[in-house]
Design a protein around this motif. Structure first.
Motif, PDB file in Angstrom:
ATOM      1  N   VAL A  55       0.903  -1.126   0.139  1.00 60.08           N
ATOM      2  CA  VAL A  55       0.087  -0.147  -0.215  1.00 60.08           C
ATOM      3  C   VAL A  55       0.827   1.289  -0.003  1.00 60.08           C
ATOM      4  O   VAL A  55       1.908   1.107   0.406  1.00 60.08           O
ATOM      5  N   ILE A  56       0.484   2.257  -0.769  1.00 60.00           N
ATOM      6  CA  ILE A  56       0.942   3.615  -0.770  1.00 60.00           C
ATOM      7  C   ILE A  56       0.218   4.512  -0.359  1.00 60.00           C
ATOM      8  O   ILE A  56      -0.851   4.612  -0.626  1.00 60.00           O
ATOM      9  N   SER A  57       0.615   5.472   0.817  1.00 58.47           N
ATOM     10  CA  SER A  57      -0.117   6.660   1.084  1.00 58.47           C
ATOM     11  C   SER A  57       0.620   7.766   1.208  1.00 58.47           C
ATOM     12  O   SER A  57       1.931   7.807   1.701  1.00 58.47           O
ATOM     13  N   TYR A  68      -3.496   7.505  -2.269  1.00 54.58           N
ATOM     14  CA  TYR A  68      -3.821   6.205  -1.524  1.00 54.58           C
ATOM     15  C   TYR A  68      -3.934   5.110  -2.735  1.00 54.58           C
ATOM     16  O   TYR A  68      -5.012   5.303  -3.414  1.00 54.58           O
ATOM     17  N   THR A  69      -3.110   4.130  -2.587  1.00 53.56           N
ATOM     18  CA  THR A  69      -3.490   2.844  -3.520  1.00 53.56           C
ATOM     19  C   THR A  69      -2.784   1.786  -3.149  1.00 53.56           C
ATOM     20  O   THR A  69      -1.888   1.727  -2.570  1.00 53.56           O
ATOM     21  N   ALA A  70      -3.616   0.535  -3.384  1.00 57.21           N
ATOM     22  CA  ALA A  70      -2.944  -0.789  -3.298  1.00 57.21           C
ATOM     23  C   ALA A  70      -2.142  -1.215  -4.643  1.00 57.21           C
ATOM     24  O   ALA A  70      -2.409  -0.603  -5.630  1.00 57.21           O
ATOM     25  N   VAL A  71      -1.075  -1.767  -4.264  1.00 57.63           N
ATOM     26  CA  VAL A  71      -0.127  -2.422  -5.353  1.00 57.63           C
ATOM     27  C   VAL A  71      -0.212  -3.750  -5.231  1.00 57.63           C
ATOM     28  O   VAL A  71       0.241  -4.306  -4.334  1.00 57.63           O
ATOM     29  N   PHE A  81      -3.917  -0.423   8.724  1.00 62.78           N
ATOM     30  CA  PHE A  81      -3.630   0.052  10.232  1.00 62.78           C
ATOM     31  C   PHE A  81      -2.217   0.424  10.343  1.00 62.78           C
ATOM     32  O   PHE A  81      -1.623   1.283  10.960  1.00 62.78           O
ATOM     33  N   TRP A  82      -1.146  -0.365   9.512  1.00 60.98           N
ATOM     34  CA  TRP A  82       0.140  -0.154   9.579  1.00 60.98           C
ATOM     35  C   TRP A  82       0.337   1.261   8.905  1.00 60.98           C
ATOM     36  O   TRP A  82       1.285   1.984   9.249  1.00 60.98           O
ATOM     37  N   VAL A  83      -0.277   1.525   7.988  1.00 56.58           N
ATOM     38  CA  VAL A  83      -0.220   3.020   7.290  1.00 56.58           C
ATOM     39  C   VAL A  83      -0.496   4.048   8.128  1.00 56.58           C
ATOM     40  O   VAL A  83       0.146   4.968   8.630  1.00 56.58           O
ATOM     41  N   ALA A  84      -1.419   4.018   8.966  1.00 56.26           N
ATOM     42  CA  ALA A  84      -1.851   4.753  10.048  1.00 56.26           C
ATOM     43  C   ALA A  84      -0.889   5.054  11.245  1.00 56.26           C
ATOM     44  O   ALA A  84      -0.462   6.056  11.631  1.00 56.26           O
ATOM     45  N   ARG A  85      -0.392   3.978  11.711  1.00 55.27           N
ATOM     46  CA  ARG A  85       0.822   3.658  12.688  1.00 55.27           C
ATOM     47  C   ARG A  85       2.100   4.457  12.329  1.00 55.27           C
ATOM     48  O   ARG A  85       2.527   5.303  13.062  1.00 55.27           O
ATOM     49  N   LYS A  86       2.349   4.195  11.171  1.00 58.90           N
ATOM     50  CA  LYS A  86       3.641   4.756  10.450  1.00 58.90           C
ATOM     51  C   LYS A  86       3.521   6.184  10.356  1.00 58.90           C
ATOM     52  O   LYS A  86       4.357   6.799  10.842  1.00 58.90           O
ATOM     53  N   SER A  87       2.515   6.500   9.864  1.00 62.09           N
ATOM     54  CA  SER A  87       2.007   8.143   9.816  1.00 62.09           C
ATOM     55  C   SER A  87       2.192   8.956  11.132  1.00 62.09           C
ATOM     56  O   SER A  87       2.774   9.960  10.919  1.00 62.09           O
ATOM     57  N   VAL A 144       3.444  13.270   4.643  1.00 63.48           N
ATOM     58  CA  VAL A 144       4.037  11.936   5.049  1.00 63.48           C
ATOM     59  C   VAL A 144       3.590  10.973   4.079  1.00 63.48           C
ATOM     60  O   VAL A 144       2.880  10.902   3.407  1.00 63.48           O
ATOM     61  N   ILE A 145       4.933  10.321   3.894  1.00 67.80           N
ATOM     62  CA  ILE A 145       4.674   9.185   2.750  1.00 67.80           C
ATOM     63  C   ILE A 145       4.871   7.793   3.348  1.00 67.80           C
ATOM     64  O   ILE A 145       5.751   7.787   4.199  1.00 67.80           O
ATOM     65  N   VAL A 146       3.975   7.096   3.266  1.00 66.70           N
ATOM     66  CA  VAL A 146       3.974   5.659   3.847  1.00 66.70           C
ATOM     67  C   VAL A 146       3.883   4.446   2.769  1.00 66.70           C
ATOM     68  O   VAL A 146       3.104   4.719   1.914  1.00 66.70           O
ATOM     69  N   VAL A 147       4.815   3.622   2.791  1.00 68.36           N
ATOM     70  CA  VAL A 147       4.863   2.361   2.112  1.00 68.36           C
ATOM     71  C   VAL A 147       4.526   1.230   3.195  1.00 68.36           C
ATOM     72  O   VAL A 147       5.591   1.022   3.898  1.00 68.36           O
ATOM     73  N   SER A 148       3.487   0.167   2.788  1.00 70.26           N
ATOM     74  CA  SER A 148       3.491  -0.835   3.816  1.00 70.26           C
ATOM     75  C   SER A 148       3.182  -2.088   3.021  1.00 70.26           C
ATOM     76  O   SER A 148       2.559  -2.167   2.075  1.00 70.26           O
ATOM     77  N   GLY A 149       4.209  -3.147   3.132  1.00 68.90           N
ATOM     78  CA  GLY A 149       3.749  -4.437   2.667  1.00 68.90           C
ATOM     79  C   GLY A 149       5.280  -5.199   2.309  1.00 68.90           C
ATOM     80  O   GLY A 149       5.190  -6.386   2.178  1.00 68.90           O
TER      81      GLY A 149
END
Length: 180
Positions: A55-57, A68-71, A81-87, A144-149
């Motif tokens: 996911v990219i946010s 925001y997108t799923a890859v 959930f990870w995106v919110a916590r990292k942000s 904030v840029i977040v990548v999770s996965g």
């Protein structure tokens, strides 16, 4: 035919001063919705070379979503959930989550104790993949840029490398980093 070779990533440093220097050296001349769109799509293109769903946010510091997108198929609510916590970590501490991970050597309990987080500790993540957007002449984190996965060091490094490449494309890359 699609290239299935993952976007090559260098290993990020684990030394706090080196991480801090990288965090502060990636300085955008401005950060508009168009910049977020272009950067988000560049990240998506690079992440699509990996088999792992991610996911990219990209959000403003006031949490307004810009991208925001799923890859790849297979993301779960856990990614969100990870995106919110990292942000939340980037916004509270003003640095990358990779910095915080290395500062506490991945010890979430020590992190929570240091900042007296108690029950709120679950709102933060000290895993790579959250990165502050700074703009020249503007104090503080503007987005904030977040990548999770992926693996956390890959989540972090794909952001760093992509931001550098993006800035090179707008004339603020290598020359700007040499000035700093």
């Amino acid at each position: 035919m699609t290239d299935t070779t993952p976007y090559p990533l260098t290993n990020p440093p684990t030394d706090l001063s080196a991480i801090s220097q990288i965090d502060s050296s990636i300085l955008f001349p401005s950060f508009t919705t168009t910049d977020a769109w272009v950067l988000g799509n560049l990240l998506r293109s690079r992440l699509s070379t990996y088999a792992s769903p991610s996911v990219i946010s990209i959000t403003l510091a006031n949490t307004t979503p810009l991208f925001y997108t799923a890859v790849s198929p297979g993301i779960t609510p856990d990614n969100t959930f990870w995106v919110a916590r990292k942000s939340a970590t980037v916004l509270r501490f003003g640095c990358s989550t990779w910095y915080m991970h290395n500062k506490f050597q991945g010890d979430e309990k020590a992190f929570a104790e240091k900042y007296s987080l108690q029950e709120r500790a679950k709102e933060y993540a000290i895993h790579g993949g959250g990165f502050p957007v700074r703009v020249k002449g503007v104090e503080g984190v503007v987005a904030v840029i977040v990548v999770s996965g992926l693996k956390q060091q890959q989540d972090h490094q794909v952001i760093v490398q992509t931001c550098r490449d993006f800035l090179d494309g707008v004339g603020e890359g290598e020359e700007k980093r040499k000035e700093d």
